[in-house]
Design an enzyme around this catalytic site. Structure first.
Site, PDB file in Angstrom:
ATOM      1  N   ASP A 194     -12.581  -3.215  -0.675  1.00  0.00           N
ATOM      2  CA  ASP A 194     -12.387  -4.472  -1.226  1.00  0.00           C
ATOM      3  C   ASP A 194     -13.327  -5.082  -2.451  1.00  0.00           C
ATOM      4  O   ASP A 194     -12.889  -5.654  -3.317  1.00  0.00           O
ATOM      5  CB  ASP A 194     -12.293  -5.678  -0.127  1.00  0.00           C
ATOM      6  CG  ASP A 194     -11.057  -5.354   0.754  1.00  0.00           C
ATOM      7  OD1 ASP A 194      -9.890  -4.808   0.469  1.00  0.00           O
ATOM      8  OD2 ASP A 194     -10.879  -5.656   1.966  1.00  0.00           O
ATOM      9  N   LYS A 203      -9.151  -5.907  10.463  1.00  0.00           N
ATOM     10  CA  LYS A 203     -10.151  -5.175   9.720  1.00  0.00           C
ATOM     11  C   LYS A 203     -11.726  -5.365  10.420  1.00  0.00           C
ATOM     12  O   LYS A 203     -12.406  -4.827  10.077  1.00  0.00           O
ATOM     13  CB  LYS A 203     -10.346  -6.021   8.422  1.00  0.00           C
ATOM     14  CG  LYS A 203      -9.366  -5.704   7.559  1.00  0.00           C
ATOM     15  CD  LYS A 203      -9.659  -6.387   6.147  1.00  0.00           C
ATOM     16  CE  LYS A 203      -8.808  -6.144   5.022  1.00  0.00           C
ATOM     17  NZ  LYS A 203      -9.005  -6.467   3.742  1.00  0.00           N
ATOM     18  N   GLY A 215     -13.392 -21.190  -0.742  1.00  0.00           N
ATOM     19  CA  GLY A 215     -12.803 -20.374   0.593  1.00  0.00           C
ATOM     20  C   GLY A 215     -14.069 -19.755   1.188  1.00  0.00           C
ATOM     21  O   GLY A 215     -14.971 -19.216   0.583  1.00  0.00           O
ATOM     22  N   ALA A 227     -11.774 -12.067   2.807  1.00  0.00           N
ATOM     23  CA  ALA A 227     -11.761 -12.020   1.226  1.00  0.00           C
ATOM     24  C   ALA A 227     -13.080 -12.613   0.721  1.00  0.00           C
ATOM     25  O   ALA A 227     -13.517 -11.812   0.028  1.00  0.00           O
ATOM     26  CB  ALA A 227     -10.607 -12.679   0.580  1.00  0.00           C
ATOM     27  N   SER A 278       0.771  -1.352   0.057  1.00  0.00           N
ATOM     28  CA  SER A 278      -0.130  -0.012  -0.052  1.00  0.00           C
ATOM     29  C   SER A 278       0.779   1.364  -0.035  1.00  0.00           C
ATOM     30  O   SER A 278       0.650   2.334  -0.824  1.00  0.00           O
ATOM     31  CB  SER A 278      -1.048  -0.084   1.193  1.00  0.00           C
ATOM     32  OG  SER A 278      -2.010  -0.973   1.016  1.00  0.00           O
TER      33      SER A 278
END
Ligand code: ATR
Length: 273
Positions: free
Chosen positions: A105, A69, A131, A135, A20
């Site tokens: 995201d 997060k 998954g 994410a 980042s």
């Protein structure tokens, strides 16, 4: 657009590997705006103690990454819809002493696919998510926003898939049935860490996958994972994970500066070095 000096950083643990700072420093220079973007390592046990002090240091914005997060939400005064529904914040904007938490995201995920394949039709058929970690939640939110007709979530730990399916809509498939799950799918996404440098590879048979399905891997190190190489070899279109990182950053930069920066080739080269 405002060009007052902005103190910015990414917050996580560990943080040394984060790309980042490279990305945002590139745009700060490219657009000639005032600011600096650093990296802050805070251990989860120290967040309570250190976060308040951090805010009093005059930060305008922070990106938040693992493992903070979810926990960072308790410090936020406001959320955007994505942060609220995903249950995770990756961007903070500090305005008038209030913390605005957002999640870019899902935007990053969708923009990466749409800029790679502008003709991609989200509503053409089912999507399969491999998954069910953090994410995957962002991906499931993006798929819901894009009105994907059917979403199937395959995960080794079934209750995590069930939680996402309950929140975002969708069906749970056992990890062992992932080959059958992709039979009529339009979009197949790996959100697991499998295939990443240093991790086990993703054991995924693609023989029944339609040849016009798009295959997307969130892993970007390596850029072309064995999973994507397999998909490409049988003629499927593939999307690598690096663009998701770049486009989530694009939206964060816009939040702070009011400028939607370009994801250009020079930037891609810099982050892939
Ligand atoms: P992130 O926040 O990046 O999504 P995460 O929350 O740690 O990371 O999620 C990692 C995902 O990879 C999970 O879905 C995990 O499956 P479990 O929920 O069963 O742990 C998946 N994963 C990791 N190693 C795996 C393996 N060897 N086989 C199958 N799935 C695996």
């Amino acid at each position: 657009m405002s060009n007052t000096y902005k103190k910015l950083a990414v917050l996580g643990h560990p943080i040394a590997q984060s790309k980042s700072p490279l990305i945002h420093e590139y745009w700060i220079k490219k657009y000639g705006v005032e600011g600096a973007y650093g990296a802050i390592d805070i251990h989860p046990d120290d967040l309570e103690k250190d976060f308040g002090a951090l805010i009093t240091e005059g930060y305008t914005g922070l990106n938040v990454t693992a493992p903070h997060k979810e926990t960072i939400r308790k410090y936020c005064d406001y959320f955007d819809d994505a942060a609220y529904e995903i249950g995770a914040v990756n961007t903070l904007h500090i305005k008038d002493d209030k913390l605005h938490g957002s999640n870019t995201d899902a935007y990053g995920f969708a923009m990466n696919l749409e800029t790679s394949f502008p003709d991609f039709n989200w509503t053409k058929g089912p999507a399969v998510i491999l998954g069910a970690g953090g994410a995957a939640r962002a991906v499931a939110f993006a798929l819901k926003e894009k009105n994907v007709p059917v979403m199937k979530i395959c995960n080794r730990t079934i209750f995590k898939a069930s939680n996402i399916a309950a929140d975002m809509g969708g069906f749970v498939m056992p990890w062992e049935e992932r080959r059958e799950a992709i039979k009529n799918c339009n979009l197949l996404i790996n959100t697991t860490s499998l295939g990443m440098v240093g991790k086990d590879s993703l054991d995924m048979k693609l023989d029944v996958l339609p040849h016009d399905a798009v295959v997307y891997d969130l892993v970007y190190a390596p850029l072309m994972t064995p999973f994507l190489l397999d998909a490409e070899a049988r003629g499927n279109k593939v999307v690598t994970g690096i663009g998701m990182l770049l486009y989530q950053a694009q939206k964060a930069f816009e939040t702070w500066y009011g400028i939607l920066p370009d994801v250009d080739e020079d930037l891609r080269k810099i982050v892939l070095q």
